[in-house]
Design a protein around this motif. Sequence first.
Motif, PDB file in Angstrom:
ATOM      1  N   ILE A  65       0.856  -1.195   0.000  1.00 24.81           N
ATOM      2  CA  ILE A  65       0.000   0.000   0.000  1.00 24.81           C
ATOM      3  C   ILE A  65       0.888   1.239   0.000  1.00 24.81           C
ATOM      4  CG2 ILE A  65      -1.902   1.198   1.138  1.00 24.81           C
ATOM      5  CD1 ILE A  65      -2.540  -1.679   0.320  1.00 24.81           C
ATOM      6  N   TYR A 111      -2.674  -1.329  -3.766  1.00 22.68           N
ATOM      7  CA  TYR A 111      -3.685  -0.274  -3.687  1.00 22.68           C
ATOM      8  C   TYR A 111      -2.958   1.048  -3.433  1.00 22.68           C
ATOM      9  CZ  TYR A 111      -6.661  -4.325  -2.842  1.00 22.68           C
ATOM     10  OH  TYR A 111      -7.275  -5.545  -2.941  1.00 22.68           O
ATOM     11  N   TYR A 214      -6.942  -0.912   4.888  1.00 19.55           N
ATOM     12  CA  TYR A 214      -6.403  -1.805   3.864  1.00 19.55           C
ATOM     13  C   TYR A 214      -5.567  -2.954   4.428  1.00 19.55           C
ATOM     14  CZ  TYR A 214      -8.138   1.530   0.508  1.00 19.55           C
ATOM     15  OH  TYR A 214      -8.969   2.329  -0.221  1.00 19.55           O
TER      16      TYR A 214
END
Length: 465
Positions: A65, A111, A214
Motif C-alpha cells: 500500500i 492499492y 487496507y
Amino acid sequence: MTIRLYDTSARQIRDFTPLVPGCVSIYLCGATVQAAPHIGHIRSGLNFDIMRRWFAYRGYDVTFIRNVTDIDDKIIAKSADQNRPWWSIGYENEGAFNAGYDALGCLRPTYEPRATGHVPEMIEMMRGLMERGHAYAVEGNVYFDVRSYPGYLELSNQSLENLQAAGDVETGKRDPRDFAMWKAAKPGEPSWETPWGRGRPGWHLECSAMAHKYLGRAFDIHGGGIDLIFPHHENEIAQAKAFGDDFAAYWVHNAWVTIAGEKMAKSLGNSVLVSEMVKQWRPIVLRYYLGTPHYRSMIEYSEEALREAESAFARIEGFMQRVTELTGEPVEPAAEVPPAFAEAMDDDLGVPQALAIVHTTVRQGNSALSADDKESAVARLAEVRAMLGVLGLDPLDEQWAGAQDRGQDLHGVVDSLVRLVLDQRQAARARKDYATADAIRDQLQQSGLVIEDTPAGPRWELGSR
C-alpha cells in the motif's frame, strides 16, 4: 532463509517474521502531491520497490500500500495563490509522481488510496479515540491528547518533557504538544462534514485510518523517509495503538538524497525534478544510481556520481550485449540468483554487496568470452539477468522495452553515422595507414564511444561520458 531488516523502533537489525506465514503486508507513506516529484521523493518509492521485489522473489505474497496525501496546507495555499481548484493541483502532481515511478520501473502498488477518499474511516477513528479518552474536540478541531498514551515518542526515542510545542496558531489545546487530527474549516477552504463541524483531516490521521482499512489492525512493515519518524510516524502510532490496533510490527526508513550536505527539498530550492532528469539520463541509469546505494545511506547528488553510475551500468550492458550477439537469441534468466547475492539481500537489503556479486559475475563472463567459453558466458549472463531482475534493472526485461523502443530510431541514426566513420577507419587500415586509423578510433572514443575490433569486424558501444 531468513530476511533481516533494520527496525527503527528496536534500533537494531531483526529477523523478519511475518504475521501471516507466507505473506507480507507493507504500508509506505507516499506522495504529498503539492508539487511535482524530485529524485529524493522517488528514491523512497524505489527503495521499497526493491524490498517488495525481494520479498516476492523469496516466495512471499506481498500486499503493498502506498498512499497519496491529496489535501494539506501547502496544496490549499497553492490553490489560493494560483486561483485554481485544490483538487486539480493534487491530481496533476499525482500524475507526475506516477509518471516518475513508472519511468524508473517501480511496480504499481496493490492499492494506492487517496486521503480524501477515506474521511468516513477518519471520523470512525476519531470517534473511537474520543470514547477511549485519547482525543477531544474544541471549536471544530479534534486534537490527540499525547499524555493519554504512555508509549508516545518511543519510536523517535524522545522525552515528552523535552518536546517543544509546535509553532502553530492552533488554540484550545489541553497541552500545547497535542496534535491536530482534524482542522476546523476556514472560509474558502475545502471541508467535509463531521459530528464536530465541517473541516479537513490532519496529515497524521490520514495514514492511521488508511492503514487500518487496507491492512487491518496489524500489519508487517511501515516504511517512509527518515524525516517522517517524527512527528508523522510517531503520531500515527499514537492514534492507531490508542484506537486499539497493534499497527506495524517493523518500521523501516530510507535516507535522503542530499545536495551539498542538505536534504533535497523544494523549500530549499535545491531539488532536481524527475521529469527533467529523465531527459538528460536514461531512466534505467537513474534507477541504478538511486537504487544501488544502501537504503539507509545518504546519496549526495552530483553529475559526476551519475556519470560513474552510467559507466558502471554500461559495463554490465556491454557484457549482456556481447553474449546475446554470440548466441543469436535471448538468454533466459537463471531460476535462482547466486547464493552470495541472496545472502547480501537477506541481510537488510544489502544492495551494494549484492551488486558487487553482479559485477564479479560480469567479469567472469567477460573472461569466458575471451577464452571462447560460450557455455560459461551464457551461464553467467543467465545469473546476471536473474540478479538484475530482482533489482528491477534487467535491460532485457519487458518493463524496459518501451524505453528501448523510444531510443531505437536515434540509435539507428547514430549507428549509421558511426558505421560510415568505421568504414573510413577500415579503409585506412587496409592501406596500412595506421596513424589515420588510430586517430579515427581516438576521436570516436573522445566522443564517448568504445570501439572493439572483433573477428566479425569492428563494433561500437557507448562508454563513459
